[in-house]
Scaffold this motif. Sequence first.
Motif, PDB file in Angstrom:
ATOM      1  N   GLY A 194       1.309  -1.114   0.326  1.00 50.55           N
ATOM      2  CA  GLY A 194       0.361  -0.210   0.017  1.00 50.55           C
ATOM      3  C   GLY A 194       1.004   0.689  -0.088  1.00 50.55           C
ATOM      4  N   MET A 195       1.725   1.259   0.799  1.00 45.54           N
ATOM      5  CA  MET A 195       2.601   2.394   0.707  1.00 45.54           C
ATOM      6  C   MET A 195       3.729   2.755  -0.191  1.00 45.54           C
ATOM      7  SD  MET A 195       4.353   2.579   4.666  1.00 45.54           S
ATOM      8  CE  MET A 195       5.209   4.350   4.031  1.00 45.54           C
ATOM      9  N   ILE A 196       4.119   1.725  -0.944  1.00 45.84           N
ATOM     10  CA  ILE A 196       4.914   1.927  -2.106  1.00 45.84           C
ATOM     11  C   ILE A 196       3.816   2.611  -3.169  1.00 45.84           C
ATOM     12  CG2 ILE A 196       6.223   0.413  -4.105  1.00 45.84           C
ATOM     13  CD1 ILE A 196       7.119  -1.347  -1.900  1.00 45.84           C
ATOM     14  N   ILE A 197       2.483   1.805  -3.474  1.00 46.92           N
ATOM     15  CA  ILE A 197       1.605   2.372  -4.403  1.00 46.92           C
ATOM     16  C   ILE A 197       1.106   3.510  -4.675  1.00 46.92           C
ATOM     17  CG2 ILE A 197      -0.771   1.753  -5.366  1.00 46.92           C
ATOM     18  CD1 ILE A 197      -0.813  -1.097  -4.631  1.00 46.92           C
ATOM     19  N   SER A 198       1.028   3.783  -2.971  1.00 46.22           N
ATOM     20  CA  SER A 198       1.315   5.768  -2.957  1.00 46.22           C
ATOM     21  C   SER A 198       1.767   6.295  -3.063  1.00 46.22           C
ATOM     22  CB  SER A 198       0.630   5.936  -1.334  1.00 46.22           C
ATOM     23  OG  SER A 198       1.500   5.291  -0.625  1.00 46.22           O
ATOM     24  N   VAL A 213      -5.203   1.090   2.845  1.00 49.45           N
ATOM     25  CA  VAL A 213      -3.769   1.903   2.753  1.00 49.45           C
ATOM     26  C   VAL A 213      -3.453   2.809   1.801  1.00 49.45           C
ATOM     27  CG1 VAL A 213      -1.630   1.021   3.817  1.00 49.45           C
ATOM     28  CG2 VAL A 213      -2.597  -0.189   4.788  1.00 49.45           C
ATOM     29  N   SER A 214      -3.492   2.352   0.775  1.00 49.81           N
ATOM     30  CA  SER A 214      -3.120   3.582  -0.760  1.00 49.81           C
ATOM     31  C   SER A 214      -3.998   4.581  -0.752  1.00 49.81           C
ATOM     32  CB  SER A 214      -2.530   2.283  -1.866  1.00 49.81           C
ATOM     33  OG  SER A 214      -3.190   1.974  -2.203  1.00 49.81           O
ATOM     34  N   GLY A 215      -5.421   4.134  -0.522  1.00 49.63           N
ATOM     35  CA  GLY A 215      -6.958   4.957  -0.807  1.00 49.63           C
ATOM     36  C   GLY A 215      -6.271   6.050  -0.112  1.00 49.63           C
ATOM     37  N   PHE A 216      -6.287   5.281   1.805  1.00 50.25           N
ATOM     38  CA  PHE A 216      -6.089   6.535   2.681  1.00 50.25           C
ATOM     39  C   PHE A 216      -4.614   6.781   2.327  1.00 50.25           C
ATOM     40  CE2 PHE A 216      -4.443   7.176   6.703  1.00 50.25           C
ATOM     41  CZ  PHE A 216      -5.362   7.788   7.744  1.00 50.25           C
ATOM     42  N   ILE A 217      -3.335   6.541   2.439  1.00 49.91           N
ATOM     43  CA  ILE A 217      -2.788   7.656   2.417  1.00 49.91           C
ATOM     44  C   ILE A 217      -2.130   8.774   1.401  1.00 49.91           C
ATOM     45  CG2 ILE A 217       0.154   7.778   1.817  1.00 49.91           C
ATOM     46  CD1 ILE A 217       0.193   4.818   2.706  1.00 49.91           C
TER      47      ILE A 217
END
Length: 302
Positions: A166-170, A280-284
């Motif tokens: 999720g972090m890397i995608i964002s 997680v990606s959407g939230f970031i």
Amino acid sequence: MFSGMLFIFSPLIAGYFVSLSNESLLNKINRYTSNIIYIILSLMGLSLAALDNLGSNLQSILIYTGSFFVIIGLCNLSALPFIDKILPLKTEQTGKPIPLSMMLKDSITLIMVVGSGLIIGILLPINLSWVDTAIEWTLFLLLLFIGIQLRNSGLTLRQILLNKHGMIISVVIILSSWAGGIIAAFILDLPIYQSLAMSSGFGWYSLSGILMGDAYGPVFGGASFMLELLRELVALVSIPLMVRNRPCTAIGYAGATAMDFTLPVIQSSGGVRCVPVAIVSGFILSLVVPFFMLFFVSLGPV
């Protein structure tokens, strides 16, 4: 330089410090937020109706929307597949596909809200000088509620940091969108800070359109809204096609909507393993949209 940014960002910060345990109150805030978005979008339609040379301005909106959509989309889709190659994510098909008509219902409703404001402003002989002020104050209230929603979303910092997909995608979406924004700035002859602000919506069509409209007027507000809404519509159609072979690409292209609007499509097409990554990606991305957009806006002339 940053005084305007801090002024408009303060309601979001204030809301983020509000921790609520009352589920009923949180549900009310969620409903109020949706209603406020409808109000502001209808005001955006009125603001468009107040423009001189409406036809040429609508043409400008379509040019900016199309240009940014193609350039940013190409940059996103060029970078995201590397995540699938380096950090593959297993998927599984679960449940029945969600009907496309049901998925598009909310998006079409939002377009109709803006369109109704535009039609009312054109047909009725009313003074529209108050619209921009009304949008600004309603925006403050919206940011306050959004801050409360983000604080009470249920995600802890530890949960976010531990989900590397999720972090890397964002991060990839942010950097590739900015790369597209810089390219668009040269093609469209726009200031780089303005183009970077435009490319920092990351799929959050309602807030990005409102912030850009408040900063640069209804033409850029309308273009930003249409840009991110078009991204969501394409994501709804493309996620079922991409998620089996390139799940990170599918989740990343959904942008900020991966944690809410497109999440059911991601889950039904890719399985439950995709859900925490999408959230997680959407939230970031949702968290950084107002910060980055207001930051780049603050870099421009006062």
